[in-house]
Structures are given as C-alpha cells and as structure tokens.
Enzyme design. Structure first.
Site: not given
Length: 495
Positions: A111-113, A146
């Site tokens: 999800f950090k993308d 991250t």
C-alpha cells in the site's frame, strides 16, 4: 491560499503544504498537521462518477492548496500510471460480506506505493516552489514496505538522494531482496543491528541534529523524509478511502450517505489516520477498527488510555506492523488534546523519557469512533487458511490481522455495517508465511518455488515486482550498529 500546517509541539510554527512536505519533520521534533481539515467540495454522488486520478485531485487540492491545478495534476498523472497493474488502482474485492480494498497493485506490491509513487513529484515540485537549491536527501526508516516503495519512487529522481535503514533480521526475505537489489545511482540501503524502533529513533535523532544540519547545508544538502511522518505521504492515503466509498456507491453496494466501517492493520498509525482525516473531510465512516498483531501497543492504548512501549518487542509474520512507537498517533493525540501543542509536547516528552504516557478521560472520550483489538500469530495463520478454503481468496499476513480483528469486532458488537478492510500487501510479499498458513507441506520449498505454487493455488499471475528480483544481483550489503547510523549518512554524503 488558506491551508497552513502547524507543528504538533509548537503553536508558533506555521508553514505552507509545500514547506511541510520539504521539511518532513518540524524542527522541534513535532509532526505537521493542518490547522483545520477542509470539507470535500464535491458530493459523494459526483465523486462516484470519477476515476482514481480525478478523485485524487479533488481530495488533494483541498489539503495541498499552495499547489496550482497544473502542478498537482502533473504530479498525479506521473504517479498513477502504468506502474500500476490495474486501471482501477485500488480494486475492491467482495469476499463473503466484507470488501477487501486491494492497495497493492503498484510497483512494489504494498500500500505504500499509493503515496510513495506521488511523493517524489510533490517533493521536487515543492523544492521548485520554495527556490530550494540544495540536493534533497530522503532519510527513511522502514519496517519492510516503505523502504522499497520509497526507493522505487526516488530512484534516479534528479536533485535527490535516498538513504533507507531497515532492521537486518526484521523483514521478510522478499522484502529484503526487493530493497538490496534496488537500482539507481542515488539509492542507498543499510541494514541495522536492531529493530524498527531503533531505526526510526536513529532517523529522528539525525533529523534533529542541528550541527549536522549546518554541515549539510554548507555542503549543499538538506534532509526530508519519506516516512508517514511526512504530510506528503499522509495526504495521498486519504484518497483511497474516498475512492473506495465512491466505488461502493457507484456499484450500488451502499446508498448515498450510508455509513461504512473501515478496518486497518496498523503499525505506525498513518494508514488509519488517513481514514480519520477522510471522515473529517465528510466521508460517512462509522467505526475505525484498529487491528494490531502481538505487538499490541495500540490495542492496549485504545483499551486503557495509556500508551506504553515498555514491553518485549515481538518479531511476527506481519513484520511491517512490528512497531512499538506509532509515530502518527501523535497527530491524533494533538487533535484530541484540543490542538494543544504544549499538552501534546508534554505527553511526547513522557514517551521519550519514560516510554509511556496516559491521556485524560476527556481525551479518551473523543476516541469513541475507534475500536482496537489484536490477532495472535496462530489466529492470523488460521484466518489465511479459512478464507482460502472457504472462498479461494489468498490474503497476506497483515490483511489477515485486519480480517481476524474484524471478525472479533463483529462477534463482540453484532454490528452489521458494511465494512471495508484495507488489504495492505500482496500475499506474494510474504509468501512463506502465507503458504505455511495454508498447508505445512509447503515448508520445505524455496522462496521462489513458493511464489510459483502461490500463483497456481490463487490463479493470480506472479507480479512483476517479484519476477524482477528472482535473479537480480545484491547491490546493497552495508550493515551497521544502530548508534552508527549518522556515521553512515556522513560517509554517503562525503561530509
């Protein structure tokens, strides 16, 4: 322009959005927060007819209002492009009665993308807007996801360098391989002997070193952060909650204005805080269900009102949540303290000196929308197995923590509100843990054999992010003690 950001620890600090993005962390160690949270100026019905990029603009223009329309749309266009393997960016998958919001279709399958694809563009645009001549050094601690997402985002971006610290034995084999094989002349990856909290503390100490700041400035460098302490990371995360609601409305799954619950597997508290900001912008959210693993510092906080990091650090199969200092919680504490920087600073000083703080009953009363619980390692594995056997759907270990906690919440409360579960990583990122949960027979297989087996049982193609590291050479092999992190930074910068 009306939106300014303040430090959670000093009322006198007031900066624009672009200045907050550039700085990352306030000079006093506080985090930047908006003076007030703006309301969405498009109706939910209007948003339901928009694609992801259009929703992103409508949300982000309100929070980053010193960016021109052209600047912000350019950042969005460059971020949300063919790097994502689905046109929807964040598809919603209905599994039984829940909706899994798949946030892992970007370049590094986590999800950090969603935020780290756009942060480099926001940062370089901010530098131009503020006439910054220095080279920007991104300094980041990672618990696994991250780091790779930031490295991929900043690789070969002109005018930047990126240095990532990660706990040497505290990430999954796939996560580590993704980081240490990262290409880019401006990328540096360093393993530390210690855990994520050691890495995060080390980075914060480097940021607050005034002497180093002066030496760097003289040498033509300045620090910024890609961690979720940077408001430029947090704002793009608000978007996918608004988009998820809009999609549910567009698909006829909910009525306009109907409330939903949101479940988030939580470590550093940024992802669930983004959902909280979304509610404050007008999104109809009923409950924020905060899911912890066996490092259940947040569960204990929501239960007792005391935040206490004085406990054993547990290495789990959901390593991105193996965190005892949830940095973004400070933004919520500041808010429930009545935006009182002095009160918040006092609590954070107590956390630093004693490892704990306790909020007042009045502050605790403002957390009624939050529910906290946790999943044990055994429960986590059992949920992966059950969802696969019942539905043929494979989830990763972090998403499973969320699904487990949601099941506990539903049984405890009987609440039947429609619920979105944030699915924060692809199962391919934690293949061994996922496959062992499904069947112990997979234990003897190698990491990439497991990848192929997972593809077979899930009928999901192996993502490019995994294919490209199968044979990629290791390019980063530095390891240091946590008290030597500053020395490594100086060595990289030649200062």
């Amino acid at each position: 322009m009306s939106m300014f950001y303040r430090s959670t620890r000093d009322d006198s600090v007031k900066v624009t959005a672009s200045q907050a993005i550039l700085k990352g962390l306030a000079a006093d160690g506080g985090l930047f927060v908006p003076e007030s949270i703006p309301s969405l100026d498009k109706s939910l019905e209007e948003l339901s007819k928009m694609n992801y990029k259009e929703v992103a603009y409508e949300v982000m223009k309100l929070m980053l209002d010193d960016f021109t329309e052209e600047e912000l749309k350019s950042c969005i266009d460059r971020a949300y492009d063919s790097k994502f393997d689905t046109e929807e960016m964040t598809p919603l998958v209905k599994v039984e009665n829940e909706y899994f919001l798949e946030l892992f279709h970007g370049a590094t399958i986590a999800f950090k993308d969603m935020a780290l694809s756009i942060l480099p563009h926001l940062l370089t645009t901010s530098a131009k807007k503020n006439n910054v001549k220095n080279e920007i050094v991104i300094l980041t601690a990672t618990s696994g996801d991250t780091g790779k997402a930031a490295l991929a985002g900043f690789a070969n971006v002109p005018g930047t360098k990126i240095i990532v610290f990660y706990p040497k034995n505290g990430v999954s084999p796939i996560q580590e391989k993704q980081m240490v094989t990262q290409k880019g002349d401006n990328t540096y990856v360093i393993g530390i002997k210690g855990n994520f909290d050691d890495a995060q503390t080390g980075v914060k100490n480097i940021f607050s070193d005034k002497e180093l700041e002066k030496v760097m400035n003289d040498a033509g460098f300045q620090f910024s952060s890609a961690n979720s302490i940077n408001i430029g990371r947090l704002v793009p995360q608000i978007v996918y909650y608004v988009y998820a609601y809009a999609k549910l409305l567009a698909n006829g799954e909910i009525k306009d204005g109907e409330k939903i619950n949101v479940v988030v597997p939580t470590g550093n508290f940024g992802n669930i805080l983004a959902a909280f900001y979304a509610k404050n912008m007008g999104l109809p959210i009923n409950k924020f269900i905060c899911a912890s693993n066996e490092n259940k510092v947040l569960y204990d906080f929501f239960t007792t009102g005391e935040y206490d990091r004085n406990r054993e650090f547990v290495l789990t199969t959901s390593p991105s949540m193996d965190i005892l200092i949830s940095s973004n919680l400070e933004r919520l504490i500041y808010r429930i303290a009545g935006n009182n920087a002095a009160k918040n600073a006092e609590l954070m000083a107590s956390l630093k000196s004693e490892g704990k703080y306790k909020i007042t009953d009045d502050m605790k009363a403002q957390l009624a929308d939050f529910y906290g619980n946790y999943a044990t390692e055994a429960e986590d594995a059992a949920t992966i197995k059950k969802i696969y056997e019942d539905c043929g759907y494979v989830i990763d270990t972090h998403t499973s923590v969320a699904a487990t906690v949601y099941d506990k919440y539903r049984k405890e409360t009987g609440d039947t509100t429609k619920t979105v579960i944030a699915s924060t990583a692809s199962p391919y990122k934690f293949t061994r843990s996922v496959m062992n949960a499904i069947d112990s027979k997979y234990d003897s297989m190698g990491d990439f054999e497991l990848v192929d087996e997972l593809s077979k049982i899930s009928n999901v193609k192996v993502p490019n992010a995994i294919e490209e590291i199968r044979t990629a050479p290791v390019l980063h092999d530095t390891v240091c003690d946590s008290d030597k992190m500053c020395d490594e930074v100086k060595k990289i910068l030649g200062i």
